[in-house]
Design a protein around this motif. Structure first.
Motif, PDB file in Angstrom:
ATOM      1  N   ARG A  44       0.830  -1.212   0.000  1.00  0.00           N
ATOM      2  CA  ARG A  44       0.000   0.000   0.000  1.00  0.00           C
ATOM      3  C   ARG A  44       0.859   1.253   0.000  1.00  0.00           C
ATOM      4  O   ARG A  44       0.581   2.226  -0.718  1.00  0.00           O
ATOM      5  CB  ARG A  44      -0.918  -0.008   1.229  1.00  0.00           C
ATOM      6  N   ALA A  45       1.911   1.264   0.816  1.00  0.00           N
ATOM      7  CA  ALA A  45       2.775   2.439   0.903  1.00  0.00           C
ATOM      8  C   ALA A  45       3.459   2.709  -0.434  1.00  0.00           C
ATOM      9  O   ALA A  45       3.569   3.865  -0.868  1.00  0.00           O
ATOM     10  CB  ALA A  45       3.818   2.237   2.006  1.00  0.00           C
ATOM     11  N   TYR A  46       3.896   1.647  -1.081  1.00  0.00           N
ATOM     12  CA  TYR A  46       4.556   1.800  -2.384  1.00  0.00           C
ATOM     13  C   TYR A  46       3.595   2.415  -3.400  1.00  0.00           C
ATOM     14  O   TYR A  46       3.941   3.332  -4.143  1.00  0.00           O
ATOM     15  CB  TYR A  46       5.056   0.442  -2.873  1.00  0.00           C
ATOM     16  N   ALA A  47       2.356   1.898  -3.428  1.00  0.00           N
ATOM     17  CA  ALA A  47       1.356   2.410  -4.369  1.00  0.00           C
ATOM     18  C   ALA A  47       0.992   3.854  -4.058  1.00  0.00           C
ATOM     19  O   ALA A  47       0.894   4.697  -4.967  1.00  0.00           O
ATOM     20  CB  ALA A  47       0.113   1.517  -4.323  1.00  0.00           C
ATOM     21  N   PHE A  48       0.814   4.159  -2.779  1.00  0.00           N
ATOM     22  CA  PHE A  48       0.365   5.498  -2.393  1.00  0.00           C
ATOM     23  C   PHE A  48       1.424   6.552  -2.664  1.00  0.00           C
ATOM     24  O   PHE A  48       1.137   7.617  -3.210  1.00  0.00           O
ATOM     25  CB  PHE A  48      -0.008   5.499  -0.912  1.00  0.00           C
ATOM     26  N   THR A  49       2.680   6.277  -2.298  1.00  0.00           N
ATOM     27  CA  THR A  49       3.733   7.283  -2.452  1.00  0.00           C
ATOM     28  C   THR A  49       4.076   7.529  -3.915  1.00  0.00           C
ATOM     29  O   THR A  49       4.567   8.597  -4.264  1.00  0.00           O
ATOM     30  CB  THR A  49       5.006   6.873  -1.697  1.00  0.00           C
ATOM     31  N   ARG A  50       3.796   6.570  -4.773  1.00  0.00           N
ATOM     32  CA  ARG A  50       4.096   6.717  -6.199  1.00  0.00           C
ATOM     33  C   ARG A  50       2.857   7.000  -7.034  1.00  0.00           C
ATOM     34  O   ARG A  50       2.935   7.077  -8.263  1.00  0.00           O
ATOM     35  CB  ARG A  50       4.812   5.464  -6.706  1.00  0.00           C
ATOM     36  N   ASN A  51       1.692   7.114  -6.373  1.00  0.00           N
ATOM     37  CA  ASN A  51       0.422   7.398  -7.055  1.00  0.00           C
ATOM     38  C   ASN A  51       0.154   6.380  -8.156  1.00  0.00           C
ATOM     39  O   ASN A  51      -0.218   6.715  -9.284  1.00  0.00           O
ATOM     40  CB  ASN A  51       0.439   8.822  -7.647  1.00  0.00           C
ATOM     41  N   VAL A  52       0.350   5.110  -7.798  1.00  0.00           N
ATOM     42  CA  VAL A  52       0.132   3.995  -8.718  1.00  0.00           C
ATOM     43  C   VAL A  52      -0.983   3.121  -8.150  1.00  0.00           C
ATOM     44  O   VAL A  52      -1.000   2.863  -6.939  1.00  0.00           O
ATOM     45  CB  VAL A  52       1.420   3.161  -8.880  1.00  0.00           C
ATOM     46  N   PRO A  53      -1.925   2.650  -8.974  1.00  0.00           N
ATOM     47  CA  PRO A  53      -2.967   1.755  -8.448  1.00  0.00           C
ATOM     48  C   PRO A  53      -2.358   0.522  -7.784  1.00  0.00           C
ATOM     49  O   PRO A  53      -1.388  -0.056  -8.286  1.00  0.00           O
ATOM     50  CB  PRO A  53      -3.768   1.374  -9.700  1.00  0.00           C
ATOM     51  N   LEU A  54      -2.937   0.136  -6.673  1.00  0.00           N
ATOM     52  CA  LEU A  54      -2.419  -1.022  -5.941  1.00  0.00           C
ATOM     53  C   LEU A  54      -2.463  -2.277  -6.802  1.00  0.00           C
ATOM     54  O   LEU A  54      -1.584  -3.143  -6.706  1.00  0.00           O
ATOM     55  CB  LEU A  54      -3.225  -1.220  -4.664  1.00  0.00           C
ATOM     56  N   ALA A  55      -3.482  -2.398  -7.647  1.00  0.00           N
ATOM     57  CA  ALA A  55      -3.579  -3.562  -8.526  1.00  0.00           C
ATOM     58  C   ALA A  55      -2.377  -3.642  -9.468  1.00  0.00           C
ATOM     59  O   ALA A  55      -1.893  -4.735  -9.777  1.00  0.00           O
ATOM     60  CB  ALA A  55      -4.879  -3.510  -9.332  1.00  0.00           C
ATOM     61  N   ASP A  56      -1.882  -2.465  -9.934  1.00  0.00           N
ATOM     62  CA  ASP A  56      -0.707  -2.457 -10.812  1.00  0.00           C
ATOM     63  C   ASP A  56       0.546  -2.887 -10.062  1.00  0.00           C
ATOM     64  O   ASP A  56       1.401  -3.587 -10.609  1.00  0.00           O
ATOM     65  CB  ASP A  56      -0.503  -1.067 -11.414  1.00  0.00           C
ATOM     66  N   VAL A  57       0.675  -2.445  -8.805  1.00  0.00           N
ATOM     67  CA  VAL A  57       1.830  -2.846  -7.997  1.00  0.00           C
ATOM     68  C   VAL A  57       1.804  -4.349  -7.775  1.00  0.00           C
ATOM     69  O   VAL A  57       2.830  -5.041  -7.893  1.00  0.00           O
ATOM     70  CB  VAL A  57       1.846  -2.095  -6.654  1.00  0.00           C
ATOM     71  N   ALA A  58       0.622  -4.894  -7.459  1.00  0.00           N
ATOM     72  CA  ALA A  58       0.495  -6.338  -7.249  1.00  0.00           C
ATOM     73  C   ALA A  58       0.887  -7.101  -8.511  1.00  0.00           C
ATOM     74  O   ALA A  58       1.588  -8.126  -8.443  1.00  0.00           O
ATOM     75  CB  ALA A  58      -0.933  -6.681  -6.839  1.00  0.00           C
ATOM     76  N   ARG A  59       0.460  -6.603  -9.654  1.00  0.00           N
ATOM     77  CA  ARG A  59       0.795  -7.272 -10.920  1.00  0.00           C
ATOM     78  C   ARG A  59       2.304  -7.279 -11.147  1.00  0.00           C
ATOM     79  O   ARG A  59       2.875  -8.299 -11.571  1.00  0.00           O
ATOM     80  CB  ARG A  59       0.093  -6.570 -12.087  1.00  0.00           C
ATOM     81  N   GLN A  60       2.977  -6.155 -10.844  1.00  0.00           N
ATOM     82  CA  GLN A  60       4.430  -6.091 -11.017  1.00  0.00           C
ATOM     83  C   GLN A  60       5.134  -7.096 -10.113  1.00  0.00           C
ATOM     84  O   GLN A  60       6.117  -7.725 -10.519  1.00  0.00           O
ATOM     85  CB  GLN A  60       4.927  -4.679 -10.723  1.00  0.00           C
TER      86      GLN A  60
END
Length: 241
Positions: free
Chosen positions: A210-226
């Protein structure tokens, strides 16, 4: 009176289904927009992350009527707060007629939700007795409460949407959201992978995602996919590399 309204809404949903092939949940969301003077609606199934303490539910998006509704659902999962999660936790509706005034309640969700275009939000748990399956989430692009009639209809439509979720869950455990054709289902796998990478608990792994997604303004679903695709890996000393 209430029974008459329920019969009316059931008849409208049946007519909608005769015109267009879609799930009962999708039809209920779209009927909310027509009947309740809201700008958009979304429905989700929620469950507790395996190994978690129950405070970090995962979500599978069932339907959203527009991009703003989908964005609001993703935002709540990313920041871990918002009306959907409160409705799921409490088992009662969360009715916010002026979202801008709720900044103290949801300091991370509120400003971003307002930026997306939401000015009022209303969430209703999808539940049978004490068993909660998810939430029906509505928003308006202008402030203002639901009228008494609109609130009554929203409660009826949330109950009808619950029946649709139950039909879709047929053959699946309520905590199993793998049946959903939705990128959020990758969050289960990604959380487990980050947990192994960090040698941490499930809650810590989800917090780092969540922190990674929030600080980079990236959807959490995209972070999970990566993470699942192994193009993103977490370490003990960095947020991701």
């Amino acid at each position: 009176m209430v029974e008459n309204r329920r019969q009316r809404l059931q008849a409208l949903l049946a007519a909608d289904g005769a015109v267009r092939s879609a799930s009962a949940v999708s039809l209920a969301c779209e009927r909310c927009v027509r009947e309740l003077s809201v700008s958009g609606a979304g429905a989700t199934v929620l469950s507790t992350m395996p190994g978690g303490n129950g405070s970090s539910p995962s979500r599978g998006l069932v339907h959203a009527t527009n991009d703003v509704s989908a964005g609001l659902e993703d935002l709540q999962l990313t920041v871990g707060e918002g009306p959907c999660l409160d409705a799921f936790a409490s088992g009662g509706p969360v009715l916010i007629a002026d979202l801008a005034a709720a900044n103290a309640r949801w300091p991370a969700f509120t400003p971003a939700a307002c930026e997306l275009g939401a000015a009022a939000v209303f969430s209703f748990p999808l539940q049978i007795g004490v068993v909660r399956l998810g939430s029906l989430d509505l928003y308006r692009d202008t402030p203002g409460p639901l009228t008494r009639v609109e609130l009554a209809d929203a409660l009826i439509l949330s109950d009808l949407a619950t029946q649709g979720v139950i039909a879709d869950l047929d053959g699946h455990r309520t905590e199993d959201v793998s049946w959903l054709a939705d990128p959020y289902t990758q969050l289960h796998q990604a959380t487990g992978m980050v947990q192994v990478q960090l040698r941490s608990t499930t809650d810590v792994a989800l917090m780092r995602l969540r922190a990674y997604a929030f600080t980079r303004n990236v959807p959490l679903a995209d972070v999970a996919r990566q993470v699942v695709e192994r193009s993103l890996r977490f370490t003990d000393t960095e947020d991701g590399q």
